[in-house]
Design a protein around this motif. Structure first.
Motif, mmCIF file in Angstrom:
data_model
loop_
_atom_site.group_PDB
_atom_site.id
_atom_site.type_symbol
_atom_site.label_atom_id
_atom_site.label_comp_id
_atom_site.label_asym_id
_atom_site.label_seq_id
_atom_site.Cartn_x
_atom_site.Cartn_y
_atom_site.Cartn_z
ATOM 1 N N ARG A 295 -11.134 -28.325 48.208
ATOM 2 C CA ARG A 295 -12.249 -29.346 47.489
ATOM 3 C C ARG A 295 -14.021 -29.043 49.120
ATOM 4 N N ILE A 296 -13.822 -28.447 49.690
ATOM 5 C CA ILE A 296 -15.109 -27.644 50.640
ATOM 6 C C ILE A 296 -14.269 -26.370 51.403
ATOM 7 N N VAL A 297 -15.341 -25.138 50.577
ATOM 8 C CA VAL A 297 -15.729 -24.177 51.275
ATOM 9 C C VAL A 297 -16.319 -24.466 52.131
ATOM 10 N N LEU A 298 -15.792 -23.951 53.338
ATOM 11 C CA LEU A 298 -16.140 -23.129 55.182
ATOM 12 C C LEU A 298 -16.289 -22.294 55.243
ATOM 13 N N ILE A 299 -18.330 -22.255 55.597
ATOM 14 C CA ILE A 299 -18.804 -20.506 55.624
ATOM 15 C C ILE A 299 -19.722 -20.231 57.153
ATOM 16 N N THR A 300 -18.554 -19.429 57.590
ATOM 17 C CA THR A 300 -19.995 -19.124 58.902
ATOM 18 C C THR A 300 -19.516 -17.762 58.908
ATOM 19 N N GLY A 362 -16.584 -36.264 59.976
ATOM 20 C CA GLY A 362 -15.534 -35.838 60.052
ATOM 21 C C GLY A 362 -15.336 -36.897 58.583
ATOM 22 N N GLU A 363 -15.999 -38.200 58.742
ATOM 23 C CA GLU A 363 -15.429 -39.616 58.521
ATOM 24 C C GLU A 363 -15.679 -39.618 57.166
ATOM 25 N N HIS A 364 -17.039 -39.064 57.316
ATOM 26 C CA HIS A 364 -18.431 -38.891 56.104
ATOM 27 C C HIS A 364 -17.651 -37.811 54.887
ATOM 28 N N LEU A 365 -16.873 -36.796 55.366
ATOM 29 C CA LEU A 365 -16.200 -35.865 54.338
ATOM 30 C C LEU A 365 -15.012 -36.702 54.108
ATOM 31 N N GLU A 366 -13.962 -37.296 54.932
ATOM 32 C CA GLU A 366 -12.862 -38.070 54.655
ATOM 33 C C GLU A 366 -13.269 -38.955 53.084
ATOM 34 N N ARG A 367 -14.406 -39.709 53.431
ATOM 35 C CA ARG A 367 -14.843 -40.459 51.923
ATOM 36 C C ARG A 367 -14.898 -39.728 51.616
ATOM 37 N N LEU A 368 -15.527 -38.542 51.605
ATOM 38 C CA LEU A 368 -15.979 -38.153 50.179
ATOM 39 C C LEU A 368 -14.733 -37.712 49.792
ATOM 40 N N GLY A 371 -13.533 -39.874 46.835
ATOM 41 C CA GLY A 371 -13.948 -40.037 45.518
ATOM 42 C C GLY A 371 -15.125 -41.192 45.904
ATOM 43 N N GLU A 372 -15.409 -41.446 47.769
ATOM 44 C CA GLU A 372 -16.397 -42.941 47.379
ATOM 45 C C GLU A 372 -17.364 -41.942 47.083
ATOM 46 N N VAL A 373 -18.832 -43.356 47.590
ATOM 47 C CA VAL A 373 -19.782 -43.028 47.564
ATOM 48 C C VAL A 373 -20.587 -43.313 49.716
ATOM 49 N N VAL A 374 -20.963 -41.831 49.323
ATOM 50 C CA VAL A 374 -21.097 -41.650 51.133
ATOM 51 C C VAL A 374 -23.225 -42.038 51.728
ATOM 52 N N GLU A 375 -23.364 -42.504 52.097
ATOM 53 C CA GLU A 375 -24.984 -42.655 52.745
ATOM 54 C C GLU A 375 -25.051 -41.430 53.610
ATOM 55 N N VAL A 376 -25.773 -40.334 53.404
ATOM 56 C CA VAL A 376 -26.024 -39.471 54.320
ATOM 57 C C VAL A 376 -27.286 -39.440 55.126
ATOM 58 N N PRO A 377 -27.343 -38.988 56.069
ATOM 59 C CA PRO A 377 -28.685 -39.335 57.343
ATOM 60 C C PRO A 377 -29.245 -37.584 57.008
ATOM 61 N N GLN A 378 -30.732 -38.456 57.297
ATOM 62 C CA GLN A 378 -31.650 -36.785 57.559
ATOM 63 C C GLN A 378 -31.289 -36.452 58.944
ATOM 64 N N TYR A 379 -32.064 -35.758 59.488
ATOM 65 C CA TYR A 379 -32.554 -35.323 60.971
ATOM 66 C C TYR A 379 -34.022 -34.797 60.181
ATOM 67 N N ASN A 380 -34.559 -35.118 61.448
ATOM 68 C CA ASN A 380 -35.895 -35.038 61.524
ATOM 69 C C ASN A 380 -36.619 -33.968 62.846
ATOM 70 N N PHE A 381 -36.492 -33.123 62.506
ATOM 71 C CA PHE A 381 -36.906 -31.671 63.361
ATOM 72 C C PHE A 381 -38.217 -32.228 64.436
ATOM 73 N N LYS A 415 -11.387 -31.618 61.044
ATOM 74 C CA LYS A 415 -9.777 -31.923 61.524
ATOM 75 C C LYS A 415 -9.240 -33.571 60.421
ATOM 76 N N GLN A 416 -10.464 -34.110 59.939
ATOM 77 C CA GLN A 416 -10.272 -35.648 59.556
ATOM 78 C C GLN A 416 -9.394 -35.021 57.772
ATOM 79 N N ILE A 417 -9.469 -33.556 57.607
ATOM 80 C CA ILE A 417 -9.320 -33.148 55.914
ATOM 81 C C ILE A 417 -8.317 -31.859 57.084
#
Length: 561
Positions: A295-300, A362-368, A371-381, A415-417
């Motif tokens: 369900r998750i693709v990690l790219i670095t 990690g908590e947000h990914l675990e909830r996603l 199948g849960e709805v997650v409110e995600v933050p936005q960073y103001n640079f 690590k939660q996934i």
């Protein structure tokens, strides 16, 4: 008399015209008290060998093998010793210095009779190398007309060097002798083999691993690190080079001169797209695995490896597989700037894993994943703060998350996934060709040139500023990316065979802007000299979806920031 200023201690002394750097160093040695042996120098901020002679007033800075320039001088000198040893022990053999690996350099060695390499063979080569070092044989540089250099290498069957020199456009060419062995190197060497006290040689896969000094302590060998996945990517690169008959810069130049530049671009791009399609199909297959779906693709990957464009192209191919890729930015999970870790010099350490609130992520990914709805933050640079603006996220049944970033493969981040739900990709510009059989192109040079061009075109930094930051960038990569690259499910090489010919067109004028009176000039000068081995070509036939467009401009993709 000349007046030479030593930048190591800012002292000026008089010397006769024609004094060598070795003699200058000896005159300053008592005052300098170097911890490690000096192997090269910069003269007016340009790298020179210690046999270089001075005929005008100059600034001189002496270097040991901890500096990038000194390390290159030491390593290429050691390569020549290895080459001579193989020639002496196994006449008619062939040695190919292919690529850096495992904190050393992989060498493909072929005996004349094509018999397999044995431990006894390696011991014989090691013994001969030790004899050459103990004898302190001098490296002798000869400056000849290019026609004469071509004759010298033609007589010895060095087709790779002949093609490189013939297409370099130079009137004169330097080559080196070690005893009765001749070779070509595109940078200076140490004065003699006795300078090379620290080295190792051992069997590695079906070839040799030339081990070199630790970059922080040149009195000891760099620690060997097993890198089987990275080795296979390099091996794949070499196989495709052979298929395309483009093993070195001379081959590329000859192809360009014969009018095949367009075809080279098309084939190089097709090979990369073929690889991306294969990765997408593997993700799709594992996504649909009823027992352990991805369900998750990690790219670095390190700086300027082309991660952003790769993500875009992978997303297109995933859509073609019937999946819905969603990019999930770790940038939005940055801690507030005041909580960012700091470096010893007091500056913010933006590359530190603690810069990311990985627990919340990690908590947000675990909830996603549930199948849960997650409110995600936005960073103001601008403000340096994380904000909550009601942005919500939910995965559908055909959704796959794509997370790209410096820490994507760090286990702390996810690590939660369960590992079975993750597909990990490492991407870098693992340089596609060599200058010749004994002169590889450092992978960092490819990425640095990309970054210089991109920074300049965006108006973000000058070439001087980008070069000055590069050491810190690479140090952060060594700490935060390299330890996890071998955990990747797949590695992707973003370099193109034709790349340096295109980059030269963009980089020359940018690099020429670096002032001669600044430390960054040494690197700019070296890169300019290196790029001039390639016949320049226009980028007009580079497609708008190419990874190269991320750096030279003209991409059809839109990038964040």
């Amino acid at each position: 008399m000349l007046h030479i200023r030593c930048k190591n201690n800012n002292v000026t002394k008089p010397f006769p015209e024609g004094t060598s750097l070795v003699d200058v160093y000896q005159a300053f040695a008592d005052d300098l008290n170097f911890q490690y042996p000096v192997v090269s120098a910069k003269v007016n901020n340009a790298s020179q060998g210690l046999k270089f002679r001075l005929y005008q007033n100059r600034d001189v800075e002496f270097l040991d093998a901890r500096s990038g320039s000194g390390r290159r001088v030491y390593t290429r000198s050691l390569c020549f010793v290895l080459y001579k040893a193989t020639c002496d022990v196994f006449p008619g053999s062939k040695l190919y210095m292919e690529h850096p690996i495992s904190n050393g350099y992989y060498c493909n060695f072929k005996k004349k009779n094509n018999e397999p390499l044995t431990d006894e063979d390696v011991q014989k080569i090691c013994q001969r190398m030790k004899e050459i070092v103990d004898l302190d044989l001098p490296f002798r540089r000869t400056e000849a007309t290019t026609d004469e250099a071509v004759r010298v290498f033609s007589e010895r069957g060095f087709a790779d060097k002949v093609k490189l020199i013939e297409t370099s456009g130079q009137i004169y060419t330097d080559y080196y002798m070690l005893g009765d062995t001749v070779d070509y190197y595109y940078g200076p060497l140490v004065p003699s083999a006795g300078f090379l006290k620290v080295w190792g040689l051992e069997r590695y896969h079906d070839g040799l691993l030339l081990r070199v000094p630790d970059k922080n302590d040149p009195t000891k060998l760099a620690e060997k690190v097993d890198m089987p996945r990275t080795f296979e990517v390099f091996a794949e690169k070499v196989r495709w080079d052979i298929i395309m008959r483009l093993s070195n810069a001379g081959d590329v130049n000859k192809a360009i001169l014969r009018g095949y530049a367009s075809e080279l671009i098309q084939v190089s791009e097709a090979l990369q797209e073929k690889k991306i399609v294969k990765i997408a199909e593997e993700i799709d297959r594992r996504f649909r695995d009823p027992e352990n779906p991805i369900r998750i693709v990690l790219i670095t990957g390190p700086s300027s490896s082309g991660k952003s464009t790769f993500c875009k192209r992978l997303s297109v191919q995933l859509l073609a597989c019937g999946l819905r890729p969603y990019s999930f930015s770790t940038d939005d999970y940055f801690v507030n700037r005041v909580d960012t870790p700091k470096l010893p010099n007091g500056q913010y350490d933006f590359d530190n894993i603690e810069t990311v609130d990985y627990k919340l992520l990690g908590e947000h990914l675990e909830r996603l994943m549930k199948g849960e709805v997650v409110e995600v933050p936005q960073y103001n640079f601008v403000t340096g703060k994380r904000e909550w603006n009601g942005k919500k996220f939910k995965l559908s049944n055909d959704s796959v998350l794509i997370i790209e970033g410096i820490h994507a493969l760090n286990p702390l981040l996810t690590k939660q996934i369960a590992d079975s739900a993750k597909y990990k990709i490492y991407i870098s510009a693992l340089t596609s060709i060599s200058l010749d059989d004994h002169n590889w192109i450092p992978t960092q040079d490819n990425r640095l040139l990309r970054r210089i061009i991109r920074d300049y075109n965006k108006g973000a930094f000058s070439a001087r500023e980008t070069i000055s930051q590069w050491h810190s960038v690479c140090e952060a990569e060594d700490q935060w990316i390299a330890p996890f690259q071998e955990t990747a499910d797949v590695m992707f090489n973003s370099a193109l065979n034709i790349e340096f010919a295109v980059l030269r067109t963009h980089a020359e004028v940018i690099l020429a802007s670096v002032p001669k009176n600044c430390p960054e000039y040494a690197e700019a000068h070296r890169l300019l000299k290196f790029l001039r081995y390639f016949i320049p070509i226009s980028d007009k036939e580079i497609p708008p979806t190419s990874i190269m467009r991320e750096f030279v401009g003209g991409s059809s993709f839109k990038y964040r920031g």
